[in-house]
Design a protein around this motif. Structure first.
Motif, short mmCIF file in Angstrom:
data_model
loop_
_atom_site.label_atom_id
_atom_site.label_comp_id
_atom_site.label_asym_id
_atom_site.label_seq_id
_atom_site.Cartn_x
_atom_site.Cartn_y
_atom_site.Cartn_z
N GLY A 265 21.15 20.71 9.70
CA GLY A 265 19.88 21.03 9.07
C GLY A 265 19.60 22.51 8.85
N LYS A 266 20.50 23.37 9.29
CA LYS A 266 20.25 24.80 9.18
C LYS A 266 20.58 25.34 7.78
N ILE A 267 19.87 26.38 7.40
CA ILE A 267 20.15 27.11 6.16
C ILE A 267 20.71 28.46 6.56
N VAL A 268 21.97 28.70 6.25
CA VAL A 268 22.60 29.95 6.67
C VAL A 268 23.24 30.65 5.48
N LEU A 269 23.39 31.96 5.59
CA LEU A 269 23.89 32.75 4.48
C LEU A 269 25.08 33.58 4.95
N GLU A 270 26.13 33.62 4.13
CA GLU A 270 27.23 34.52 4.44
C GLU A 270 27.53 35.37 3.22
N CYS A 271 28.04 36.56 3.47
CA CYS A 271 28.45 37.40 2.35
C CYS A 271 29.88 37.81 2.58
N GLY A 272 30.74 37.41 1.66
CA GLY A 272 32.17 37.60 1.78
C GLY A 272 32.78 36.33 2.33
N CYS A 273 33.05 35.35 1.44
CA CYS A 273 33.55 34.07 1.96
C CYS A 273 35.05 34.08 2.17
#
Lengths: 255, 255, 255, 255
Positions: free
Chosen positions: C95-103
Motif C-alpha cells: 500500500g505504500k507510495i514510494v519514489l526513486e530516482c535513478g532506476c
C-alpha cells in the motif's frame, strides 16, 4: 631459570583477565583477590599459583603481543593487527634503521625496537613531550629504550636523517610530511601512514601524487575474535570495527 | 650503492604489476615489453628505466612483504595479514628459537627467519620433500637459509627440541601435535595454529582443553584494500574473504 | 498447479548453477546439456528432470531473491543484501507510495514493486532511456510493471510528487536532489541514498546538514558466503567486498 | 493528518536517541527532560517540539525498521540486516502464506506480517508461552496481530500446514524440524534457518543432505555503521560482529 626481581610476568586470573606485572616487593590486587609480587621470586613461568583468597593465577611469559597490548596509554595506540602488517610492509627487522613521526604512546615504537634488534635503530619524532615521556617509559620497561632515538620536536620541513630504510607517519596531517619522508628515505624504500578517516586518506593520496612515490596501497585490517567453546564455535558478539586506514608507498627517484 | 649482479629488485610496470627479479645476465619479458636484466647493473633502486618498446618500469627495493608475496608457491601460502599477527603473538624477533611444523612453501618460515636475525633459529618440520625443497629454495633466494634447520619428517609423537620460544602448527590435523608442541615449548610460551575450517577450530579447541594450555584465542584477520584514486576513495570490489583461522594458546605447567 | 507456458522456473543444474527461464516453446542450452523448455509444461516445481545428454536439472520456484539476481543488467545493480535493508529502513510494504530516482536496471524497483502490492505504487525517475527500457522489461517479465510509474526525465529542481512515503536516490550526484527529495516526502518520512565512494558520502552528509533532515545513518553491508560442506564449514575464499554506502535520513519540518 | 491518540511517534532527542512512543495521556521522561505525550495530539510528524526543560525533540514517523529495533525483547532478536535478506530469500511479500517456528520476541514475525499484507498470513509456532505473549504484544502494538496465527506448541514431528510458500526456523536444534519444514513447503519453495554457531551450521547442513533440498546457501551479514561528520567520514569504533548464520535451501520432490 626461575623468576627473579625485575622480571615481567603476565598474570592470568581464572576469568581470563591478564595483568602485565614486574616482580618487585609489593602487593597486587585484582577485584577478586590479591598476591604479593615478591613471592613470585623463585617461581617459574607456566606455574599455577594461588591468591590469598584462593583464586587461581597462571604466570605466563609475556610475548611481544602482550607488551603491546599493555603499554601505558596516553593516546589511542596502534593495534597489533595493524602493527604486524606495518612491520612486514616496511620490512622492519634486525639491523634496520627506521624512522617514525608521532610515537603516541609508543606501541609501534616498541614493536619496531623489538624487531630491529641490537644492531638496528628507531628514530622517533614526537612533538608532545607528555606522549614522548610515556613512550620512553614504555620502552624503558621492556629494556628497549637504547634502540630508540627520541626527538621531541614538531617537524614541519625536514627530518634530520637521510637514507633510512622506512618511514612511518602517525599524525593528524601526515600529508605535510610526505615530502620530508621522501627526502629521508633510501631510494625504493617504503613509506607508511596511518589515519582514521577517509577524508585524510583522500588528502594523503592527493599529496602522494605530487611526489615521486609509486606502489601505493591503502588497506584496513579487521580482527574478528571467536569464542573458544569447542561445542559453540562462533564469532564474538562485538568487535573493534575500526582503528585506522593504512597507506603505503615506495619512494622512486623521479616520476 | 648501485645495483649489482645478484641483487633483487621489485620491477614495477606502468600498470602497477610487480615482478621480483634477481639481477643476472638474462632478459625478462612482461606481456607488454622486455628488459635485459644485466643492464640493471649500475642502476639504483628507485630509478625509472625504459623497456625496449618504451614501457616505463621502476626499480623498487623489495621489502619483506614483497618477498613473502612472491615466494614460489607449491601450496596455499600464509598471507602477510596473518603472518604479521602471528609474529607478534609468538614474539618472533631477534635471537629467538622457534619451531614450526608444516612449512608449506615457506612464506611464514621466511618471515620468521628474517625476524630472528643471525642469532636466532627457526626449526621447520615438513613431511613432504617437494614442499621442503621449495621452501628451501625460497629461503636460499633471500639469503636466509642458514637461519633455518629443515627436517624432512612426519612427526607423530614428539619434536626433537625442548625449551623453544614458540611453536607454530600448519597441518591438516594439528591436534595430533598439540601434545608434542606442549613438550617442546618453554613454560609460559606461546603455541600458534592455522586451520581453514571451523570444524578444525572446534577439534583443536577440544584437544587444547586436554593439555595444560591457557590464554586461548581464536581470531581471523580480514584485509580490505581500497582504490587509490583520491577523488573516489572506496574499497575494492572484491577481496580475499578467508585464508584461515588462527588459534593461540600459552603453555602452563599444570592445569 | 502444474507448470504452464509463461511460468518462470529457476532451473538448477548439477553444478549448482541457476538459470531463470520462462516456459515457452524453445530450447535452452547450458555448456553441458540442453532441454526443450516446452517440455516443462505439465511438470511441477521441485521436479527433477533430465537433459538430453543425461544432466540432472531441478525445477525450482524463483523467489524474489532469484528475480533480483537475474534481472537483465545494463548497470551495476543494487544487491539483495542492500535491497533488504533499504526496504526496511524505508518501510516499503503493501500500500505504500514510494519514489526513486535513478532506476538503473530496475533491481530495487522490482523489489519495491513486489513489496508495495497492488494497492501501492512506485514512481521511478530515470534520465537514460536505455536503462529505463531495461528496467521496464525486467518489471514486465515478472508482471509488476503496472505498479510502477516510470518517468524518463532528468530531474534538476523538483519531483512532481508530494507526500510520498519514502524517497530513494541512486545517481552520481545525489546531493543535487536532496532538496527535491525533502519536498516530495511526507513529514517525518525517510530518505535513502546509495553511493559507491566515501567522497560522495561526505558530500551527501554536507548537503543533508543544509536541509531539515535528522536521524542520519551511514552504513555498509557485507555479505559473506560459506561453503556448504558440513565437514568443512568455512567462508568462501573470495567475496564481494564493496557495493555501496547507504545513507538514510528522516525529513523534519524545520531545523 | 495531524497526530491523534493511539498514533506512534519516534521521538528523537538532540543527542540522537530515539524513543518509540504511543500517544496517550501520560508523561514521558528521558534522562534530560520530559514531555507530556497527550500534548502531541494535533502536532504533525516532522515537528520540532520542546521539552519542559528546553530540550529539543523531533516527532519522526516510525518506519518498519524502527518498529523492529524497538520491539519489546525477551530474547535476542533477529536484526534488520538479517531480516531484510531473509524476506528477499523467502520471497515474503503481499498475499504470501509463510510459516516460522520459534518467534522469539517477534521481530521477524512483525516484519513478515508487515510484508504479507492483508491478504497474506504468517503462521508462527512458539513453545515458550512467555515469548509468544511478548511477540503477540509487539504485533498488537503495530496493528498487525490479525495477520499472524500464533501456535503455542513444541513441534517435534510435523507442522499442521501444507503448501506454505516459505518456512523459517529459529530454534536451538533446527535440524529436528527440517523434515517437518520439507513437508509443509510447496515444491520448489524456500526454507530458511538462523543459528549462532558453526557447529549448528554443520549439523543443519548434514541434515539437509538427508532430505530433498537443493540450492543450499550459508551466509552471514555484517553491518558496519559510519560516523556522520562529513569532514571525518570513518567507520564507528565498534560494531556488532555476529548475530547468526543464515542457511537457505529449496525443497525439491526427490533427490
Amino acid at each position: 631459570m626461575s623468576l627473579k626481581e625485575g622480571d615481567f610476568v603476565l598474570l592470568q586470573s581464572s576469568d581470563g583477565k591478564n595483568y602485565l606485572l614486574e616482580i618487585k616487593s609489593q602487593p597486587f590486587h585484582t577485584h577478586k583477590d590479591s598476591i604479593f609480587l615478591g613471592d613470585l621470586v623463585g617461581k617459574n613461568y607456566g606455574d599455577l599459583i594461588w591468591g590469598k583468597r584462593g583464586e587461581r593465577f597462571y604466570l605466563l611469559r609475556p610475548s611481544l603481543f602482550d607488551f603491546l597490548m599493555k603499554v601505558e596509554r596516553a593516546t589511542q595506540i596502534i593495534y597489533p593487527k595493524d602493527i604486524g602488517y606495518i612491520l612486514l610492509k616496511l620490512g622492519v627487522g634486525p639491523g634496520k634503521i627506521v624512522l617514525e613521526c608521532g610515537c603516541g604512546s609508543g606501541a609501534l615504537t616498541l614493536a619496531m625496537a623489538y624487531m630491529v634488534g641490537k644492531e638496528g635503530k628507531v628514530i622517533s619524532y614526537e612533538k608532545e613531550l607528555k606522549f614522548l615521556e610515556i613512550a620512553k617509559k614504555n620502552l624503558q620497561k621492556v629494556g628497549l629504550l637504547e634502540r630508540v632515538i627520541f626527538k621531541n620536536r614538531e617537524v614541519r620541513e625536514s627530518f634530520d636523517e637521510r637514507e633510512v630504510e622506512a618511514v612511518f607517519l602517525d599524525l593528524k596531517e601526515p600529508w605535510i610530511l610526505i615530502k620530508a619522508g621522501w627526502e629521508a628515505l633510501k631510494p625504493g624504500a617504503p613509506l607508511g601512514i596511518i589515519v582514521p578517516t577517509t577524508n585524510q586518506v583522500s588528502h594523503c593520496l592527493n599529496t602522494l601524487e605530487d611526489y615521486p612515490f609509486v606502489d601505493i596501497e591503502v588497506v584496513e585490517l579487521l580482527l574478528r575474535k571467536y569464542k573458544t567453546n569447542p561445542e559453540r564455535v562462533r564469532p564474538e558478539d562485538r568487535m573493534i570495527a575500526h582503528t585506522g586506514f593504512l597507506i603505503f608507498a615506495k619512494k622512486v627517484n623521479e616520476k
